[in-house]
Enzyme design. Structure first.
Site, PDB file in Angstrom:
ATOM      1  N   ASN A  11       0.856  -1.189   0.000  1.00  0.00           N
ATOM      2  CA  ASN A  11       0.000   0.000   0.000  1.00  0.00           C
ATOM      3  C   ASN A  11       0.892   1.239   0.000  1.00  0.00           C
ATOM      4  O   ASN A  11       1.478   1.584   1.021  1.00  0.00           O
ATOM      5  CB  ASN A  11      -0.901  -0.056   1.248  1.00  0.00           C
ATOM      6  CG  ASN A  11      -1.744   1.190   1.419  1.00  0.00           C
ATOM      7  OD1 ASN A  11      -1.818   2.041   0.523  1.00  0.00           O
ATOM      8  ND2 ASN A  11      -2.382   1.298   2.571  1.00  0.00           N
ATOM      9  N   LYS A  13       0.051   4.252  -0.243  1.00  0.00           N
ATOM     10  CA  LYS A  13      -0.613   5.424   0.359  1.00  0.00           C
ATOM     11  C   LYS A  13      -0.405   6.650  -0.538  1.00  0.00           C
ATOM     12  O   LYS A  13      -0.294   6.507  -1.750  1.00  0.00           O
ATOM     13  CB  LYS A  13      -0.123   5.639   1.798  1.00  0.00           C
ATOM     14  CG  LYS A  13      -0.189   4.337   2.610  1.00  0.00           C
ATOM     15  CD  LYS A  13      -0.081   4.528   4.084  1.00  0.00           C
ATOM     16  CE  LYS A  13      -0.157   3.174   4.773  1.00  0.00           C
ATOM     17  NZ  LYS A  13      -0.208   3.252   6.221  1.00  0.00           N
ATOM     18  N   HIS A  95      -9.527   0.891   4.878  1.00  0.00           N
ATOM     19  CA  HIS A  95      -8.236   1.098   5.535  1.00  0.00           C
ATOM     20  C   HIS A  95      -8.423   2.019   6.743  1.00  0.00           C
ATOM     21  O   HIS A  95      -9.262   2.923   6.715  1.00  0.00           O
ATOM     22  CB  HIS A  95      -7.225   1.700   4.553  1.00  0.00           C
ATOM     23  CG  HIS A  95      -5.844   1.719   5.114  1.00  0.00           C
ATOM     24  ND1 HIS A  95      -5.409   2.723   5.940  1.00  0.00           N
ATOM     25  CD2 HIS A  95      -4.836   0.828   5.019  1.00  0.00           C
ATOM     26  CE1 HIS A  95      -4.172   2.442   6.322  1.00  0.00           C
ATOM     27  NE2 HIS A  95      -3.800   1.308   5.777  1.00  0.00           N
ATOM     28  N   GLU A  97      -6.883   4.456   7.745  1.00  0.00           N
ATOM     29  CA  GLU A  97      -6.772   5.900   7.456  1.00  0.00           C
ATOM     30  C   GLU A  97      -8.055   6.423   6.821  1.00  0.00           C
ATOM     31  O   GLU A  97      -8.447   7.565   7.040  1.00  0.00           O
ATOM     32  CB  GLU A  97      -5.536   6.158   6.583  1.00  0.00           C
ATOM     33  CG  GLU A  97      -4.260   6.043   7.419  1.00  0.00           C
ATOM     34  CD  GLU A  97      -3.084   5.385   6.726  1.00  0.00           C
ATOM     35  OE1 GLU A  97      -3.018   5.402   5.484  1.00  0.00           O
ATOM     36  OE2 GLU A  97      -2.230   4.825   7.449  1.00  0.00           O
ATOM     37  N   GLU A 167      -5.397  -5.169  10.562  1.00  0.00           N
ATOM     38  CA  GLU A 167      -4.371  -4.150  10.771  1.00  0.00           C
ATOM     39  C   GLU A 167      -4.668  -3.374  12.047  1.00  0.00           C
ATOM     40  O   GLU A 167      -5.448  -2.417  12.031  1.00  0.00           O
ATOM     41  CB  GLU A 167      -4.355  -3.170   9.598  1.00  0.00           C
ATOM     42  CG  GLU A 167      -4.062  -3.817   8.264  1.00  0.00           C
ATOM     43  CD  GLU A 167      -3.535  -2.792   7.273  1.00  0.00           C
ATOM     44  OE1 GLU A 167      -2.339  -2.878   6.947  1.00  0.00           O
ATOM     45  OE2 GLU A 167      -4.289  -1.901   6.861  1.00  0.00           O
ATOM     46  N   GLY A 173       2.312   2.188  10.732  1.00  0.00           N
ATOM     47  CA  GLY A 173       3.215   3.323  10.581  1.00  0.00           C
ATOM     48  C   GLY A 173       3.922   3.723  11.865  1.00  0.00           C
ATOM     49  O   GLY A 173       4.532   4.789  11.946  1.00  0.00           O
ATOM     50  N   SER A 213       3.418  -2.162  10.296  1.00  0.00           N
ATOM     51  CA  SER A 213       4.871  -2.157  10.504  1.00  0.00           C
ATOM     52  C   SER A 213       5.542  -3.482  10.153  1.00  0.00           C
ATOM     53  O   SER A 213       6.516  -3.888  10.794  1.00  0.00           O
ATOM     54  CB  SER A 213       5.214  -1.733  11.942  1.00  0.00           C
ATOM     55  OG  SER A 213       4.754  -0.417  12.185  1.00  0.00           O
TER      56      SER A 213
HETATM   57  P1  PGA Z   1       2.802   0.281   7.582  1.00  0.00           P
HETATM   58  O1  PGA Z   1       1.318   0.447   6.976  1.00  0.00           O
HETATM   59  O2  PGA Z   1       3.356  -0.996   7.013  1.00  0.00           O
HETATM   60  O3  PGA Z   1       3.539   1.498   7.134  1.00  0.00           O
HETATM   61  O4  PGA Z   1       2.641   0.198   9.063  1.00  0.00           O
HETATM   62  C1  PGA Z   1       0.484  -0.666   6.812  1.00  0.00           C
HETATM   63  C2  PGA Z   1      -0.830  -0.245   6.202  1.00  0.00           C
HETATM   64  O5  PGA Z   1      -1.335   0.831   6.544  1.00  0.00           O
HETATM   65  O6  PGA Z   1      -1.402  -0.975   5.366  1.00  0.00           O
END
Ligand code: PGA
Length: 250
Positions: A11, A13, A95, A97, A167, A173, A213
């Site tokens: 992803n 983003k 997601h 976010e 997640e 993140g 992460s």
């Molecule tokens: P990250 O994000 O690997 O940067 O923690 C994962 C995601 O949001 O799918």
């Protein structure tokens, strides 16, 4: 255990312009990527077409979001039909976010999932609890509530086109990965919940991937757990190390 092909999504983003994408395409196309892993990357919507044209055809492409209608007065949004028209077969929905920055709720995410599947897209549907919810012992309540809103919108014959991404919001993140045991526990409980609330068949066959992460150093331990069927990777999917994560099962 079902016959679940390992699945790794990247992803991106809201990161990267064309020159960055060229760099990612280079290491992705060079691989080598395990034949035993299904790989899908997710560029920003404006670059779906660009990335699709450059990536090797064995690498899937997903949009990061879409709306629940084919067309119309929905300024700023894109439809499953447009994603398919760009040669992309997947979309990420729900997601954290989208849920927490843009205020999308379970109902909207359910409706989007239904429309995307009916349009012929495959869906990476995301679920996961916040830190305060975990600390309050509500992890499974939250994850099951979010999954229920999806389940109500997924027709029996569409489950093969769905990947569930667990997640935990506190792990995204932050560099704070769930331990393999923590992730396995949720995946296992979710599968049991699916068995009771949907069917044993769906519970056995649906892929449940972990996100939060994931990196080249922790991916092998996570991949070793029986109910972790792959990953959704954010930050680390922008770097050449992503190839190591794709190959975590080797
Ligand atoms: P990250 O994000 O690997 O940067 O923690 C994962 C995601 O949001 O799918």
């Amino acid at each position: 255990m079902g016959d679940r092909k390992f699945f790794v999504g990247g992803n991106w983003k809201m990161n990267g312009v064309k020159t960055d994408i060229d760099g990612i395409v280079q290491f992705m196309n060079a691989g080598p990527l395990s034949e035993n892993t299904e790989v899908v990357v997710s560029p920003p919507a404006i670059y779906l077409d660009y990335a699709r044209q450059k990536l090797d055809s064995k690498i899937g492409v997903a949009a990061q979001n879409c709306y629940k209608a084919e067309k119309g007065a929905f300024t700023g949004d894109i439809s499953p039909k447009m994603i398919l028209d760009c040669g992309c077969k997947w979309v990420i929905l729900g997601h954290s976010e989208r849920r927490n920055v843009f205020g999308e709720n379970d109902q909207l995410i359910g409706e989007k999932t239904k429309h995307a599947l009916e349009s012929g897209l495959k869906v990476i549907a995301c679920i996961g609890e916040k830190l305060e919810e975990r600390e309050a012992g509500q992890t499974m309540d939250v994850v099951c509530r979010q999954t229920k809103a999806l389940l109500d919108n997924i027709a029996d014959d569409k489950w093969g086109n769905v990947v569930l991404a667990y997640e935990p919001v506190w792990a995204i993140g932050t560099g704070k990965t769930a331990t393999p045991e923590q992730a396995q526990e949720v995946h296992d409980e979710l599968r049991k919940w699916l068995s009771g609330n949907k069917s044993a068949d769906v519970a056995k066959n649906v892929r449940i991937i972990y996100g939060g992460s994931v990196n080249a150093a922790n991916c092998k331990d996570l991949a070793g757990k029986p109910d972790i069927d792959g990953f959704l990777v954010g930050g680390a999917s922008l770097k050449p190390d992503f190839v190591k994560i794709v190959n975590a099962k080797e």
